[in-house]
Design a protein around this motif. Structure first.
Motif, PDB file in Angstrom:
ATOM      1  N   ARG A   2       0.858  -1.188   0.000  1.00 16.67           N
ATOM      2  CA  ARG A   2       0.000   0.000   0.000  1.00 16.67           C
ATOM      3  C   ARG A   2       0.897   1.241   0.000  1.00 16.67           C
ATOM      4  O   ARG A   2       1.835   1.323   0.790  1.00 16.67           O
ATOM      5  CB  ARG A   2      -0.921  -0.003   1.212  1.00 16.67           C
ATOM      6  N   LEU A   3       0.589   2.176  -0.894  1.00 15.81           N
ATOM      7  CA  LEU A   3       1.425   3.373  -0.970  1.00 15.81           C
ATOM      8  C   LEU A   3       0.674   4.514  -1.648  1.00 15.81           C
ATOM      9  O   LEU A   3      -0.345   4.296  -2.311  1.00 15.81           O
ATOM     10  CB  LEU A   3       2.717   3.073  -1.743  1.00 15.81           C
ATOM     11  N   GLU A   4       1.223   5.722  -1.480  1.00 20.27           N
ATOM     12  CA  GLU A   4       0.721   6.902  -2.181  1.00 20.27           C
ATOM     13  C   GLU A   4       1.884   7.535  -2.948  1.00 20.27           C
ATOM     14  O   GLU A   4       3.011   7.571  -2.457  1.00 20.27           O
ATOM     15  CB  GLU A   4       0.146   7.913  -1.185  1.00 20.27           C
ATOM     16  N   GLY A  84      -0.775  16.492 -11.456  1.00 19.02           N
ATOM     17  CA  GLY A  84      -0.723  16.816 -10.034  1.00 19.02           C
ATOM     18  C   GLY A  84      -1.551  15.896  -9.154  1.00 19.02           C
ATOM     19  O   GLY A  84      -1.615  16.086  -7.928  1.00 19.02           O
ATOM     20  N   ALA A  85      -2.203  14.891  -9.744  1.00 22.48           N
ATOM     21  CA  ALA A  85      -3.061  13.987  -8.964  1.00 22.48           C
ATOM     22  C   ALA A  85      -2.240  13.143  -8.004  1.00 22.48           C
ATOM     23  O   ALA A  85      -1.098  12.768  -8.294  1.00 22.48           O
ATOM     24  CB  ALA A  85      -3.853  13.088  -9.908  1.00 22.48           C
ATOM     25  N   GLU A  86      -2.813  12.849  -6.847  1.00 21.78           N
ATOM     26  CA  GLU A  86      -2.219  11.902  -5.898  1.00 21.78           C
ATOM     27  C   GLU A  86      -2.824  10.537  -6.183  1.00 21.78           C
ATOM     28  O   GLU A  86      -4.040  10.397  -6.354  1.00 21.78           O
ATOM     29  CB  GLU A  86      -2.523  12.315  -4.448  1.00 21.78           C
ATOM     30  N   ILE A  87      -1.989   9.530  -6.248  1.00 23.84           N
ATOM     31  CA  ILE A  87      -2.447   8.181  -6.601  1.00 23.84           C
ATOM     32  C   ILE A  87      -2.188   7.229  -5.440  1.00 23.84           C
ATOM     33  O   ILE A  87      -1.087   7.215  -4.868  1.00 23.84           O
ATOM     34  CB  ILE A  87      -1.721   7.679  -7.874  1.00 23.84           C
ATOM     35  N   ILE A 100      -5.890   0.821  -8.032  1.00 20.85           N
ATOM     36  CA  ILE A 100      -5.304   2.151  -8.220  1.00 20.85           C
ATOM     37  C   ILE A 100      -6.423   3.172  -8.070  1.00 20.85           C
ATOM     38  O   ILE A 100      -7.420   3.124  -8.815  1.00 20.85           O
ATOM     39  CB  ILE A 100      -4.661   2.266  -9.618  1.00 20.85           C
ATOM     40  N   THR A 101      -6.267   4.073  -7.109  1.00 24.33           N
ATOM     41  CA  THR A 101      -7.312   5.060  -6.832  1.00 24.33           C
ATOM     42  C   THR A 101      -6.743   6.470  -6.920  1.00 24.33           C
ATOM     43  O   THR A 101      -5.667   6.740  -6.388  1.00 24.33           O
ATOM     44  CB  THR A 101      -7.908   4.847  -5.420  1.00 24.33           C
ATOM     45  N   SER A 102      -7.478   7.349  -7.617  1.00 23.20           N
ATOM     46  CA  SER A 102      -7.095   8.761  -7.679  1.00 23.20           C
ATOM     47  C   SER A 102      -8.365   9.575  -7.855  1.00 23.20           C
ATOM     48  O   SER A 102      -9.063   9.436  -8.871  1.00 23.20           O
ATOM     49  CB  SER A 102      -6.132   8.998  -8.848  1.00 23.20           C
TER      50      SER A 102
END
Length: 372
Positions: A2-4, A84-87, A100-102
């Motif tokens: 799990r990561l961002e 610039g989205a955080e994923i 994968i969520t953004s």
């Protein structure tokens, strides 16, 4: 796992590594990119069994882990997300899937075990040296056009990189030839490259390396083993198998007694060759150079398409000479020249011609003539 991670960092790394992933392969795992999350980094690795590219980028890792997912699909997803989205990436262990969520977007990809992912270990590095990115790029950019694409002569399907000596000075020399033309460029031998064996870097690796060097000014660390070569370009590492063969003794085809010198303005020569070759047949592409005192006449005769002639002023004082060349090969060499003038060193209509850059003594090109 799990990561961002920030979209820009992820996209840049994926762009670097997915270029070696074949879109069609009979081995499913080779369609995938390996992701390894640990500490505060996410490491990517992709391979086609001949080349391997890896890169590490910063990420907020809450649960470490390793997996593989379809490389081009992941790249396309990230490419289409807003700048610039955080994923967030999260592995669902029960379903063997990566989510994968953004923002309001959510994707789920099938994973394959990283245990089956091939490792192109470089082995024992015999020689290691550091070279400026610009210097390495120059070596390969000025020679790769002459790499052979003829698979039967596989030992010509790359650039021969080796230590050499010119006028008593030790150099690192790059040579490529397809039997019709030869390109040789050299620079002062970097520290650590002395005694390095000559290696043939494959065509695909050369093109990949040129791409990776496009947007960097970092120093490149080069490592050579018996069977592989490794290039470390900042956070990116390109590892490749070498061509297992013997590069021919190219020194025998470089002429040393060509006593007729023609000095020609490169820009006008290139334009003239381009114009007259419009008439040339696709198969032959032959252009005739008729050189006499201070003038050059370029002629193309195509029985089916007509003829073309153009005259340009040159610096030439030797006896008249008529010689033919492949127009495409002339243009390829002219494209490599940086100074205003090209120096053609000629002998006779049946012997190789040497071309030198008027302002660059470290590069030379050899061209075999054609019958016209």
């Amino acid at each position: 796992m799990r990561l961002e991670i920030e979209r820009g960092e992820l996209l840049k790394a994926l762009s670097h590594v997915t270029s070696v992933v074949e879109r069609r392969t009979t081995i499913p795992i080779l369609s995938n990119v390996m992701l390894k999350a640990s500490g505060d980094t996410l490491m990517f690795k992709a391979t086609d069994l001949e080349r391997e590219v890896s890169e590490s980028v910063a990420a907020k890792v809450s649960t470490p882990g390793t997996l593989t997912v379809p490389a081009h699909v992941l790249h396309d997803i990230v490419r289409k997300l807003p700048e610039g989205a955080e994923i967030e990436m999260k592995r669902d262990g029960d379903k063997e899937r990566l989510t994968i969520t953004s923002g309001h977007s959510r994707f789920s990809l099938q994973t394959l075990s990283a245990e089956d992912f091939p490792d192109l270990a470089v082995g024992e590095i015999g020689h290691e040296f550091t070279i400026e990115a610009g210097d390495l790029k120059r070596l390969i950019d000025k020679t790769r056009f002459a790499i052979s694409t003829e698979e039967t002569r596989y030992y010509l399907n790359g650039i021969f990189l080796h230590p050499a000596e010119t006028a008593g000075a030790k150099t690192l020399r790059a040579v490529a030839t397809d039997g019709h033309r030869l390109a040789q460029v050299e620079l002062p031998l970097p520290k650590g490259a002395e005694g390095m064996p000559g290696v043939i870097v494959p065509r695909k690796t050369v093109h990949e390396l040129a791409r990776l060097l496009e947007d960097t000014s970092a120093k490149v660390k080069v490592g050579v083993s018996q069977t592989k070569v490794r290039f470390e370009i900042g956070p990116v590492v390109l590892t490749s198998k070498l061509i297992d063969g013997t590069f021919p003794d190219y020194g025998r085809v470089i002429p040393h007694n060509n006593d007729k010198e023609m000095k020609v303005p490169n820009a006008s020569f290139k334009s003239a060759v381009d114009r007259v070759s419009t008439i040339a047949s696709e198969r032959g592409r032959a252009v005739k150079l008729n050189v006499a005192k201070d003038k050059l006449i370029l002629t193309v005769n195509n029985p089916e398409g007509g003829s073309a002639t153009e005259e340009i002023p040159v610096g030439y004082s030797a006896g008249p000479l008529e010689i033919g060349f492949n127009a495409r090969y002339l243009l390829d060499i002219a494209d490599q020249l940086e100074s205003e003038d090209a120096r053609f060193l000629l002998a006779d209509p049946g012997s190789p011609t040497m071309v030198r850059d008027g302002g660059d003594g470290n590069a030379l090109y050899v061209l075999m003539p054609m019958r016209v």
